[in-house]
Scaffold this motif. Structure first.
Motif, PDB file in Angstrom:
ATOM      1  N   THR A  42      13.669   3.786 -26.257  1.00  0.00           N
ATOM      2  CA  THR A  42      14.993   3.387 -25.528  1.00  0.00           C
ATOM      3  C   THR A  42      16.245   3.957 -25.873  1.00  0.00           C
ATOM      4  O   THR A  42      17.196   4.033 -25.163  1.00  0.00           O
ATOM      5  CB  THR A  42      15.229   1.894 -25.638  1.00  0.00           C
ATOM      6  N   VAL A  43      15.998   4.547 -27.070  1.00  0.00           N
ATOM      7  CA  VAL A  43      17.241   5.223 -27.728  1.00  0.00           C
ATOM      8  C   VAL A  43      17.019   6.908 -27.997  1.00  0.00           C
ATOM      9  O   VAL A  43      18.112   7.453 -28.023  1.00  0.00           O
ATOM     10  CB  VAL A  43      17.964   4.642 -28.890  1.00  0.00           C
ATOM     11  N   GLN A  44      16.099   7.356 -27.452  1.00  0.00           N
ATOM     12  CA  GLN A  44      15.405   8.582 -28.018  1.00  0.00           C
ATOM     13  C   GLN A  44      16.495   9.806 -27.083  1.00  0.00           C
ATOM     14  O   GLN A  44      16.422   9.337 -25.747  1.00  0.00           O
ATOM     15  CB  GLN A  44      14.029   8.963 -27.745  1.00  0.00           C
ATOM     16  N   TRP A  45      16.884  10.684 -27.728  1.00  0.00           N
ATOM     17  CA  TRP A  45      17.660  11.629 -27.146  1.00  0.00           C
ATOM     18  C   TRP A  45      19.079  11.062 -26.463  1.00  0.00           C
ATOM     19  O   TRP A  45      19.468  11.741 -25.686  1.00  0.00           O
ATOM     20  CB  TRP A  45      16.937  12.486 -26.005  1.00  0.00           C
ATOM     21  N   LYS A  46      19.559  10.057 -26.807  1.00  0.00           N
ATOM     22  CA  LYS A  46      20.795   9.364 -26.487  1.00  0.00           C
ATOM     23  C   LYS A  46      21.895   9.464 -27.475  1.00  0.00           C
ATOM     24  O   LYS A  46      21.603   9.545 -28.369  1.00  0.00           O
ATOM     25  CB  LYS A  46      20.549   7.933 -25.765  1.00  0.00           C
ATOM     26  N   THR A  47      23.174   9.607 -26.835  1.00  0.00           N
ATOM     27  CA  THR A  47      24.260   9.654 -27.810  1.00  0.00           C
ATOM     28  C   THR A  47      24.568   8.344 -28.057  1.00  0.00           C
ATOM     29  O   THR A  47      24.013   7.375 -27.586  1.00  0.00           O
ATOM     30  CB  THR A  47      25.707  10.345 -27.080  1.00  0.00           C
ATOM     31  N   LEU A  54      23.945   0.616 -23.153  1.00  0.00           N
ATOM     32  CA  LEU A  54      22.606   0.082 -22.859  1.00  0.00           C
ATOM     33  C   LEU A  54      22.583  -1.612 -22.530  1.00  0.00           C
ATOM     34  O   LEU A  54      22.081  -1.908 -21.409  1.00  0.00           O
ATOM     35  CB  LEU A  54      21.415  -0.003 -23.889  1.00  0.00           C
ATOM     36  N   ALA A  55      23.516  -2.363 -23.108  1.00  0.00           N
ATOM     37  CA  ALA A  55      23.572  -3.729 -23.045  1.00  0.00           C
ATOM     38  C   ALA A  55      24.409  -3.807 -21.850  1.00  0.00           C
ATOM     39  O   ALA A  55      24.365  -4.965 -21.155  1.00  0.00           O
ATOM     40  CB  ALA A  55      24.156  -4.226 -24.290  1.00  0.00           C
ATOM     41  N   GLN A  60      18.865  -1.529 -17.840  1.00  0.00           N
ATOM     42  CA  GLN A  60      18.325  -1.069 -19.290  1.00  0.00           C
ATOM     43  C   GLN A  60      18.321  -2.195 -20.263  1.00  0.00           C
ATOM     44  O   GLN A  60      17.691  -2.169 -21.152  1.00  0.00           O
ATOM     45  CB  GLN A  60      19.410  -0.070 -19.517  1.00  0.00           C
ATOM     46  N   ARG A  61      19.399  -3.238 -19.958  1.00  0.00           N
ATOM     47  CA  ARG A  61      19.206  -4.484 -20.901  1.00  0.00           C
ATOM     48  C   ARG A  61      18.013  -4.990 -20.816  1.00  0.00           C
ATOM     49  O   ARG A  61      17.384  -5.550 -21.967  1.00  0.00           O
ATOM     50  CB  ARG A  61      20.441  -5.268 -20.532  1.00  0.00           C
ATOM     51  N   LYS A  62      17.466  -5.176 -19.598  1.00  0.00           N
ATOM     52  CA  LYS A  62      16.215  -5.967 -19.396  1.00  0.00           C
ATOM     53  C   LYS A  62      15.140  -5.266 -20.001  1.00  0.00           C
ATOM     54  O   LYS A  62      13.958  -5.621 -20.654  1.00  0.00           O
ATOM     55  CB  LYS A  62      15.904  -6.289 -17.771  1.00  0.00           C
TER      56      LYS A  62
END
Length: 116
Positions: A42-47, A54-55, A60-62
């Motif tokens: 869920t966090v891969q490759w994200k800043t 996300l929240a 994305q939160r779900k």
């Protein structure tokens, strides 16, 4: 709902499907690790900004909620299979961490306890 209520529901879900036969300690531990990997995705490759956002996004939160829930449920099944209370284990570990990371040494630093 309490964690005990959740465990009862989880065990009933498992037993209704006759899945206990597949829930060896090894398989449960492997599955928990796989689910933790999916949580990492869920966090891969994200800043950091994208991760923080996300929240705020309902979809994305779900997804994040579901991945966290998968990890929690496998941890609960591991504890049940191994015969320990997960909440008590977490409380014991927190007490141990309090001794390993005294406030006066650990505050504001990410240094591992063995190097404090």
């Amino acid at each position: 709902m309490t964690i005990d209520d959740l465990l009862k529901q989880l065990l009933a879900f498992r037993d209704a499907r006759d899945w206990r036969q597949f829930h060896t300690l090894r398989n449960l531990i492997v599955s928990a690790s796989i689910e933790a990997g999916e949580l990492l995705e869920t966090v891969q490759w994200k800043t950091e900004d994208e991760i923080d956002a996300l929240a705020a996004d309902p979809a994305q939160r779900k997804h994040l909620e579901h991945e966290c829930a998968d990890v929690l449920m496998y941890l609960m099944l591991i504890a049940e299979k191994a015969g320990f209370d997960l909440v008590e284990a977490a409380a014991d570990k927190l007490k141990l961490n309090e001794t390993r990371y005294p406030v006066e040494k650990a505050k504001g630093t990410s240094t591992k306890y063995s190097a404090l």
